[in-house]
Design a protein around this motif. Structure first.
Motif, mmCIF file in Angstrom:
data_model
loop_
_atom_site.group_PDB
_atom_site.id
_atom_site.type_symbol
_atom_site.label_atom_id
_atom_site.label_comp_id
_atom_site.label_asym_id
_atom_site.label_seq_id
_atom_site.Cartn_x
_atom_site.Cartn_y
_atom_site.Cartn_z
ATOM 1 N N ILE A 1 -1.345 -5.551 2.136
ATOM 2 C CA ILE A 1 -1.571 -4.117 1.961
ATOM 3 C C ILE A 1 -2.875 -3.938 1.196
ATOM 4 C CG2 ILE A 1 -0.222 -3.942 -0.159
ATOM 5 C CD1 ILE A 1 0.643 -1.130 0.882
ATOM 6 N N GLU A 2 -3.591 -2.903 1.561
ATOM 7 C CA GLU A 2 -4.822 -2.550 0.861
ATOM 8 C C GLU A 2 -4.708 -1.083 0.446
ATOM 9 O OE1 GLU A 2 -9.649 -2.674 1.515
ATOM 10 O OE2 GLU A 2 -8.322 -3.687 2.934
ATOM 11 N N ILE A 3 -4.896 -0.827 -0.843
ATOM 12 C CA ILE A 3 -4.766 0.522 -1.395
ATOM 13 C C ILE A 3 -6.084 0.886 -2.066
ATOM 14 C CG2 ILE A 3 -3.511 1.977 -3.027
ATOM 15 C CD1 ILE A 3 -1.171 -0.034 -2.780
ATOM 16 N N ASN A 4 -6.580 2.074 -1.758
ATOM 17 C CA ASN A 4 -7.819 2.562 -2.380
ATOM 18 C C ASN A 4 -7.618 3.994 -2.853
ATOM 19 O OD1 ASN A 4 -9.672 0.311 -1.854
ATOM 20 N ND2 ASN A 4 -9.286 0.792 0.282
ATOM 21 N N GLY A 5 -7.753 4.211 -4.153
ATOM 22 C CA GLY A 5 -7.732 5.549 -4.728
ATOM 23 C C GLY A 5 -6.430 6.304 -4.602
ATOM 24 N N ILE A 6 -5.308 5.638 -4.793
ATOM 25 C CA ILE A 6 -4.012 6.315 -4.772
ATOM 26 C C ILE A 6 -3.348 6.097 -6.122
ATOM 27 C CG2 ILE A 6 -1.721 6.423 -3.709
ATOM 28 C CD1 ILE A 6 -2.992 5.543 -1.105
ATOM 29 N N GLY A 7 -2.885 7.190 -6.723
ATOM 30 C CA GLY A 7 -2.283 7.102 -8.049
ATOM 31 C C GLY A 7 -3.269 6.519 -9.038
ATOM 32 N N GLY A 8 -2.837 5.577 -9.832
ATOM 33 C CA GLY A 8 -3.715 4.928 -10.799
ATOM 34 C C GLY A 8 -4.400 3.698 -10.236
ATOM 35 N N ILE A 9 -4.250 3.444 -8.940
ATOM 36 C CA ILE A 9 -4.831 2.253 -8.319
ATOM 37 C C ILE A 9 -6.188 2.612 -7.725
ATOM 38 C CG2 ILE A 9 -4.560 0.493 -6.538
ATOM 39 C CD1 ILE A 9 -1.534 0.818 -6.826
ATOM 40 N N GLY A 10 -7.241 2.035 -8.273
ATOM 41 C CA GLY A 10 -8.581 2.278 -7.745
ATOM 42 C C GLY A 10 -8.791 1.531 -6.438
ATOM 43 N N SER A 11 -8.618 0.211 -6.486
ATOM 44 C CA SER A 11 -8.781 -0.634 -5.301
ATOM 45 C C SER A 11 -7.899 -1.864 -5.466
ATOM 46 C CB SER A 11 -10.244 -1.053 -5.157
ATOM 47 O OG SER A 11 -10.403 -1.875 -4.028
ATOM 48 N N GLY B 1 3.182 1.948 -16.101
ATOM 49 C CA GLY B 1 1.952 2.649 -15.760
ATOM 50 C C GLY B 1 0.909 1.816 -15.046
ATOM 51 N N ILE B 2 1.249 0.602 -14.644
ATOM 52 C CA ILE B 2 0.268 -0.289 -14.019
ATOM 53 C C ILE B 2 0.132 -0.040 -12.505
ATOM 54 C CG2 ILE B 2 1.716 -2.288 -13.437
ATOM 55 C CD1 ILE B 2 -1.578 -2.557 -15.305
ATOM 56 N N GLY B 3 1.166 0.590 -11.886
ATOM 57 C CA GLY B 3 1.084 0.911 -10.457
ATOM 58 C C GLY B 3 2.126 0.232 -9.583
ATOM 59 N N LYS B 4 3.173 -0.320 -10.183
ATOM 60 C CA LYS B 4 4.216 -1.007 -9.398
ATOM 61 C C LYS B 4 4.900 -0.036 -8.433
ATOM 62 C CE LYS B 4 6.480 -2.112 -13.080
ATOM 63 N NZ LYS B 4 5.666 -1.558 -14.168
ATOM 64 N N THR B 5 5.291 1.106 -8.928
ATOM 65 C CA THR B 5 5.968 2.100 -8.089
ATOM 66 C C THR B 5 5.013 2.642 -7.035
ATOM 67 O OG1 THR B 5 7.439 2.678 -9.902
ATOM 68 C CG2 THR B 5 7.259 4.265 -8.100
ATOM 69 N N THR B 6 3.753 2.858 -7.398
ATOM 70 C CA THR B 6 2.757 3.336 -6.431
ATOM 71 C C THR B 6 2.611 2.339 -5.295
ATOM 72 O OG1 THR B 6 1.563 4.487 -8.190
ATOM 73 C CG2 THR B 6 0.354 4.063 -6.157
ATOM 74 N N LEU B 7 2.583 1.059 -5.614
ATOM 75 C CA LEU B 7 2.489 0.014 -4.591
ATOM 76 C C LEU B 7 3.678 0.090 -3.635
ATOM 77 C CD1 LEU B 7 1.400 -2.655 -3.374
ATOM 78 C CD2 LEU B 7 2.688 -3.832 -5.151
ATOM 79 N N LEU B 8 4.886 0.170 -4.183
ATOM 80 C CA LEU B 8 6.086 0.239 -3.345
ATOM 81 C C LEU B 8 6.126 1.525 -2.523
ATOM 82 C CD1 LEU B 8 8.741 -1.210 -5.801
ATOM 83 C CD2 LEU B 8 7.642 -2.348 -3.874
ATOM 84 N N GLU B 9 5.691 2.639 -3.113
ATOM 85 C CA GLU B 9 5.655 3.903 -2.371
ATOM 86 C C GLU B 9 4.642 3.853 -1.226
ATOM 87 O OE1 GLU B 9 4.996 6.781 -5.456
ATOM 88 O OE2 GLU B 9 7.142 6.987 -5.861
ATOM 89 N N CYS B 10 3.530 3.173 -1.433
ATOM 90 C CA CYS B 10 2.536 3.028 -0.356
ATOM 91 C C CYS B 10 3.097 2.216 0.803
ATOM 92 C CB CYS B 10 1.262 2.375 -0.892
ATOM 93 S SG CYS B 10 0.274 3.460 -1.931
ATOM 94 N N VAL B 11 3.806 1.139 0.493
ATOM 95 C CA VAL B 11 4.443 0.339 1.549
ATOM 96 C C VAL B 11 5.463 1.184 2.277
ATOM 97 C CG1 VAL B 11 5.948 -1.628 2.014
ATOM 98 C CG2 VAL B 11 4.053 -1.881 0.409
ATOM 99 N N ALA B 12 6.331 1.888 1.541
ATOM 100 C CA ALA B 12 7.366 2.711 2.157
ATOM 101 C C ALA B 12 6.766 3.816 3.007
ATOM 102 C CB ALA B 12 8.273 3.304 1.079
ATOM 103 N N HIS B 13 5.730 4.463 2.499
ATOM 104 C CA HIS B 13 5.106 5.559 3.243
ATOM 105 C C HIS B 13 4.447 5.067 4.531
ATOM 106 C CE1 HIS B 13 3.318 9.461 3.887
ATOM 107 N NE2 HIS B 13 2.161 8.870 4.088
ATOM 108 N N SER B 14 3.859 3.883 4.478
ATOM 109 C CA SER B 14 3.210 3.368 5.693
ATOM 110 C C SER B 14 4.237 2.997 6.762
ATOM 111 C CB SER B 14 2.335 2.175 5.360
ATOM 112 O OG SER B 14 3.116 1.082 4.926
ATOM 113 N N LEU B 15 5.454 2.650 6.358
ATOM 114 C CA LEU B 15 6.496 2.283 7.328
ATOM 115 C C LEU B 15 7.359 3.463 7.756
ATOM 116 C CD1 LEU B 15 7.703 -1.053 5.713
ATOM 117 C CD2 LEU B 15 6.204 -0.790 7.687
#
Length: 71
Positions: free
Chosen positions: A28-38, A55-69
């Motif tokens: 997965i590649e995330i750019n500029g979502i939540g607190g994740i820059g790149s 606050g490091i972005g664990k939930t944001t990472l999981l939400e990005c995976v879920a949203h993409s699927l």
């Protein structure tokens, strides 16, 4: 008796279909979502741990995976 055989056949058919649609996220590649820059992550095929402080972005990472699927 006939009902049990039909139910067993249905369970086998559902089990087969579930196995048929299993997907694995390889990266997965995330750019500029939540607190994740790149961020780019290549996942291990067998098991992955996502851990870190609040606050490091664990939930944001999981939400990005879920949203993409499952939009």
């Amino acid at each position: 008796m006939k009902y049990n055989k039909l139910l067993s056949a249905l369970i086998v058919a559902i089990s087969y279909k579930i196995q048929e649609i299993i997907m694995k996220v390889k990266s997965i590649e995330i750019n500029g979502i939540g607190g994740i820059g790149s961020l780019k992550i290549d996942f291990n095929e067998r098991m992955n741990f996502i851990c870190g402080p609040n606050g490091i972005g664990k939930t944001t990472l999981l939400e990005c995976v879920a949203h993409s699927l499952f939009q």
